[in-house]
Write a protein that holds these residues in place. Structure first.
Motif, PDB file in Angstrom:
ATOM      1  N   VAL A 192      -3.619 -30.392 -13.751  1.00 37.93           N
ATOM      2  CA  VAL A 192      -4.888 -30.089 -13.618  1.00 37.93           C
ATOM      3  C   VAL A 192      -5.382 -28.778 -14.196  1.00 37.93           C
ATOM      4  O   VAL A 192      -6.358 -28.673 -14.374  1.00 37.93           O
ATOM      5  CB  VAL A 192      -4.962 -29.842 -11.889  1.00 37.93           C
ATOM      6  N   GLY A 193      -4.407 -27.714 -14.345  1.00 38.89           N
ATOM      7  CA  GLY A 193      -4.496 -26.352 -14.776  1.00 38.89           C
ATOM      8  C   GLY A 193      -5.042 -26.592 -16.207  1.00 38.89           C
ATOM      9  O   GLY A 193      -6.197 -25.880 -16.650  1.00 38.89           O
ATOM     10  N   ARG A 194      -4.544 -27.298 -17.135  1.00 37.96           N
ATOM     11  CA  ARG A 194      -4.787 -27.707 -18.554  1.00 37.96           C
ATOM     12  C   ARG A 194      -5.979 -28.364 -18.541  1.00 37.96           C
ATOM     13  O   ARG A 194      -6.721 -27.813 -19.677  1.00 37.96           O
ATOM     14  CB  ARG A 194      -3.576 -28.387 -18.938  1.00 37.96           C
ATOM     15  N   ALA A 195      -6.362 -29.268 -17.607  1.00 39.68           N
ATOM     16  CA  ALA A 195      -7.623 -29.865 -17.728  1.00 39.68           C
ATOM     17  C   ALA A 195      -8.753 -28.686 -17.399  1.00 39.68           C
ATOM     18  O   ALA A 195      -9.767 -28.863 -18.150  1.00 39.68           O
ATOM     19  CB  ALA A 195      -7.860 -31.001 -16.825  1.00 39.68           C
ATOM     20  N   SER A 196      -8.464 -27.901 -16.451  1.00 41.12           N
ATOM     21  CA  SER A 196      -9.565 -27.028 -15.896  1.00 41.12           C
ATOM     22  C   SER A 196      -9.616 -25.928 -17.130  1.00 41.12           C
ATOM     23  O   SER A 196     -10.969 -25.657 -17.464  1.00 41.12           O
ATOM     24  CB  SER A 196      -8.954 -25.980 -14.828  1.00 41.12           C
ATOM     25  N   ILE A 197      -8.756 -25.418 -17.805  1.00 41.89           N
ATOM     26  CA  ILE A 197      -9.043 -24.617 -18.717  1.00 41.89           C
ATOM     27  C   ILE A 197      -9.849 -25.190 -19.921  1.00 41.89           C
ATOM     28  O   ILE A 197     -10.736 -24.584 -20.227  1.00 41.89           O
ATOM     29  CB  ILE A 197      -7.487 -24.121 -19.558  1.00 41.89           C
ATOM     30  N   GLN A 198      -9.725 -26.270 -20.233  1.00 49.32           N
ATOM     31  CA  GLN A 198     -10.376 -26.977 -21.408  1.00 49.32           C
ATOM     32  C   GLN A 198     -11.734 -27.267 -21.010  1.00 49.32           C
ATOM     33  O   GLN A 198     -12.889 -26.906 -21.264  1.00 49.32           O
ATOM     34  CB  GLN A 198      -9.843 -28.378 -21.632  1.00 49.32           C
ATOM     35  N   MET A 199     -12.119 -27.716 -19.449  1.00 49.56           N
ATOM     36  CA  MET A 199     -13.377 -28.067 -19.083  1.00 49.56           C
ATOM     37  C   MET A 199     -14.229 -26.785 -18.708  1.00 49.56           C
ATOM     38  O   MET A 199     -15.464 -26.772 -18.977  1.00 49.56           O
ATOM     39  CB  MET A 199     -13.368 -29.010 -18.112  1.00 49.56           C
ATOM     40  N   ILE A 200     -13.521 -25.814 -17.823  1.00 48.39           N
ATOM     41  CA  ILE A 200     -14.194 -24.792 -17.369  1.00 48.39           C
ATOM     42  C   ILE A 200     -14.490 -23.659 -18.375  1.00 48.39           C
ATOM     43  O   ILE A 200     -15.493 -23.169 -18.779  1.00 48.39           O
ATOM     44  CB  ILE A 200     -13.476 -24.258 -16.321  1.00 48.39           C
ATOM     45  N   TRP A 201     -13.317 -23.216 -19.003  1.00 50.84           N
ATOM     46  CA  TRP A 201     -13.350 -22.015 -19.822  1.00 50.84           C
ATOM     47  C   TRP A 201     -13.664 -22.231 -21.328  1.00 50.84           C
ATOM     48  O   TRP A 201     -14.575 -21.307 -21.999  1.00 50.84           O
ATOM     49  CB  TRP A 201     -11.847 -21.276 -19.806  1.00 50.84           C
ATOM     50  N   ARG A 202     -13.253 -23.225 -22.042  1.00 55.99           N
ATOM     51  CA  ARG A 202     -13.538 -23.585 -23.433  1.00 55.99           C
ATOM     52  C   ARG A 202     -15.155 -23.752 -23.612  1.00 55.99           C
ATOM     53  O   ARG A 202     -15.685 -24.293 -22.865  1.00 55.99           O
ATOM     54  CB  ARG A 202     -12.816 -24.701 -24.011  1.00 55.99           C
ATOM     55  N   GLY A 203     -15.592 -23.401 -24.536  1.00 52.54           N
ATOM     56  CA  GLY A 203     -16.965 -23.213 -24.832  1.00 52.54           C
ATOM     57  C   GLY A 203     -17.625 -24.389 -25.144  1.00 52.54           C
ATOM     58  O   GLY A 203     -18.627 -24.931 -24.714  1.00 52.54           O
ATOM     59  N   GLY A 204     -16.973 -25.372 -25.685  1.00 51.34           N
ATOM     60  CA  GLY A 204     -17.517 -26.837 -25.866  1.00 51.34           C
ATOM     61  C   GLY A 204     -15.907 -27.807 -26.022  1.00 51.34           C
ATOM     62  O   GLY A 204     -15.289 -27.645 -25.426  1.00 51.34           O
ATOM     63  N   GLY A 205     -16.298 -28.852 -26.893  1.00 55.77           N
ATOM     64  CA  GLY A 205     -15.490 -29.962 -27.039  1.00 55.77           C
ATOM     65  C   GLY A 205     -14.062 -29.297 -27.672  1.00 55.77           C
ATOM     66  O   GLY A 205     -13.974 -28.093 -27.649  1.00 55.77           O
TER      67      GLY A 205
END
Lengths: 526, 125
Positions: A440-453
């Motif tokens: 869940v943490g890994r997915a959150s980093i991608q979805m929440i923090w990364r600027g885009g795709g």
């Protein structure tokens, strides 16, 4: 007169008070209103209001029932004035009432979310009617005191869920529905087989009557086999390893509100049935059932955790998260002490709220990003702070980290396992939690923090999806905010829920009150 | 009588298990229907098959009759038949619609809802 005595042994001779009908409100209100909404199906503006009323009445009804049970003990009503075990009994103890209350609350929140997700065509095809019928089936399963009647409520639930799953008729939905339908049909058929055989051995179907008849029966071998058959049938419903394959195959295919109600309610009814059967019909596990519960639970947690890491689609990831939670509930039944059953009840309530919240939120995120593929989602925190905060909070709840509601039941389950010396179950719970945190943490980093795709450079922001307009976002965020506040409240001040689940666990381990309520006080027939 | 019925139930269970192992969805449907009927027969058998008097209480009699056939399994079977029939009808339509829109009745080829193998490397994050 001798004839009169014979009749009074099988039938009530006193009139049924209106107050005794309160146990039926959680089923009767949505059932009647579902019929009304079916008659008014062309008036699509009314459907939403009818459904809100139904869920509200069911929620208030089960709330009042819970108060009565806390004061007076389990409540019971047998249909048509027959006495148990001849009539069909509805018996509610504190477990039934708590679950029915939370299930009605969750349904209400999903109905509030629905206008943002359900179009006019789906409303006219009976979306709200099916949601209400699903609630009827779920609450009926919680309240019934008769094992064959439980089968009937399971089917009510199943047929409504079929309807909801294929509403809209997209290719992907039909594909998911084929797997969902066949495996669930198989599950309920095995439930019916086990029920038939149990009737053959004991000659009764009433839970309270089964308690004495099973304990007195000499066919211990047959009963041990039957307990495993029940474990298999409800294991399919609860999506426990290795019977879980239908769940991740289907839960990401329908519209988000439907996924959310499935995730919130359906597997929990399987867990409820397991708790009920293995506390009143097979209270000492009859052979190896409890060891098997532990093995299945441990494996479910770990396989679920691995699934969370492996999945690339948001809603499939959540399906594995849901499954991993079922493992913890199974472990609670396996340890079978006051503390562990309390933790199971508490975790089930937490999971109902948290999973519904996460699924509803996946709808918001999916719409913002225009995709459910985690690799294509990004920059949620730049688009809307509230969505990011809500996701962060519910993800913490799912991982079992403070200050949200996931912490306490997990902690108590560990304590229960420690007291009984099940060290490998402790290892399984902790490993599963770690895997969940990573996934869940890994997915959150991608979805929440990364600027885009996925290939967006750090520090850069590319808006991909469309901004949600204010009114729609408000409709969608209202139920999510309520769930967020509830999980936060249950995390900071868990005493209310702990006290209720303690009472439920006490009722489960001391079934005399349940039996007394079913048979009527002082009128016990041998 | 019960002995032969038990063997018959076993045979139907075996046949339906065999059918349900098929990849073809239509055989799966038939297997599930067969399983439902096997269960009905099973409940009928566990209710103890007797060739006794039907359980009808005469008008002027109050009390329990002895030596009567057990009416409860028949009530259970009736319920199970009705539910099973509704579900069978639904599954049949579902299978037909799935065949129409997916263009296959092979369950191995029904993979639209599953992640595609070729995409897996593109979608890792």
């Amino acid at each position: 007169m001798a004839d009169q005595n014979l009749i009074s042994e099988a039938m009530r001779t006193t009139p049924t008070l209106l107050a005794e009908w309160k146990i039926l409100t959680p089923m009767l209100a949505p059932l009647v209103l579902a019929a009304v909404s079916l008659m008014l199906r062309q008036k699509d503006r009314w459907q939403f209001h009818i459904a809100v009323t139904a869920a509200l009445i069911a929620m208030i009804g089960s709330g009042f029932l819970l108060f009565d049970i806390i004061i007076d003990g389990p409540q019971s009503l047998v249909m048509s004035g027959w006495l148990a075990p001849f009539g069909i009994a509805f018996t509610a103890d504190s477990l039934s009432a708590i679950f029915a209350f939370v299930a009605s609350l969750v349904t209400l929140l999903i109905i509030l979310y629905s206008p943002a997700d359900v179009d006019k065509a789906a409303t006219k095809s009976g979306y709200y009617t099916l949601i209400m019928m699903l609630l009827v089936g779920v609450n009926g399963s919680f309240m019934t005191g008769d094992i064959f009647n439980l089968y009937v409520w399971f089917e009510v639930m199943l047929i409504s869920s079929f309807g909801l799953l294929i509403l809209g008729g997209k290719k992907i939905q039909l594909d998911g529905a084929v797997k969902y339908a066949f495996l669930n049909l198989l599950g309920t058929t095995f439930f019916l087989i086990a029920t038939g055989l149990l009737y053959g051995v004991t000659g009764t179907l009433n839970f309270a009557d089964l308690f004495a008849k099973v304990a007195a029966s000499e066919a211990t071998g047959t009963l041990a086999t039957l307990s495993i058959l029940f474990l298999f049938a409800f294991g399919i419903k609860a999506a426990a390893f290795p019977m879980y394959f239908w769940l991740p195959a289907a839960y990401h295919t329908p519209r988000v509100a439907v996924s959310a109600i499935f995730a919130g309610l359906l597997t929990k009814v399987g867990v409820y049935a397991l708790i009920r059967i293995f506390t009143i019909v097979f209270p000492d596990g009859n052979g190896a059932a409890f060891e098997l519960f532990g093995v299945i639970g441990g494996l479910t947690i770990i396989i679920g955790g691995l699934g969370v890491i492996a999945q690339t689609e948001l809603r499939r990831m959540l399906a594995y998260l849901l499954m991993s939670g079922v493992g913890i509930m199974m472990i609670g039944i396996s340890i079978h002490t006051q503390l562990s059953l309390m933790a199971t009840v508490q975790y089930t309530v937490h999971s109902m709220l948290m999973m519904t919240g996460l699924y509803l939120l996946s709808g918001v995120i999916g719409r913002m990003a225009g995709s459910f593929e985690i690799a294509k989602i990004g920059g949620i925190v730049m688009q809307n702070h509230f969505v990011a905060i809500a996701y962060f909070g519910l993800a913490l709840a799912a991982m079992g980290l403070p200050p949200f509601s996931g912490l306490w039941p997990k902690y108590m389950m560990l304590m229960a396992a420690f007291e009984q010396g099940y060290y490998w179950l402790i290892a399984a719970i902790l490993t599963g939690s770690l895997l969940t945190i990573i996934g869940v943490g890994r997915a959150s980093i991608q979805m929440i923090w990364r600027g885009g795709g996925v290939n967006t450079p750090d520090g850069q922001y590319e808006a991909r999806g469309k901004r949600l307009e204010g009114k729609q976002l408000r409709i969608m965020m209202l139920p999510i905010s309520i769930i967020f506040v509830l999980t936060l409240w249950l995390g900071i001040s868990p005493n209310t829920l702990i006290r209720q689940s303690d009472l439920a666990a006490y009722d489960l381990l001391n079934v005399e009150q349940y039996i007394e309520a079913t048979f009527g006080k002082g009128e016990h027939i041998e | 009588m019960e002995f032969y019925l038990t063997i018959l139930v076993g045979l139907i269970f075996a046949a339906s298990t065999y059918m349900m192992q098929s990849r073809s969805v239509i055989r799966l449907v038939l297997g599930v229907a067969l399983l439902g009927n096997a269960v009905n027969l099973l409940i009928f058998t566990v209710g103890r098959v007797t060739r006794d008097i039907p359980p009808i209480i005469p008008a002027d009699f109050h009390g329990t009759l002895t030596g009567i056939a057990n009416p409860l399994p028949q009530a259970l079977i009736l319920t199970a038949i009705v539910i099973g029939f509704a579900l069978f009808a639904f599954v049949l339509v579902l299978t037909y619609r799935a065949y129409e829109s997916l263009g296959t009745d092979n369950s191995d080829e029904m993979r639209i809802a599953e992640p595609k193998k070729t995409q897996a490397s593109k979608l890792t994050y």
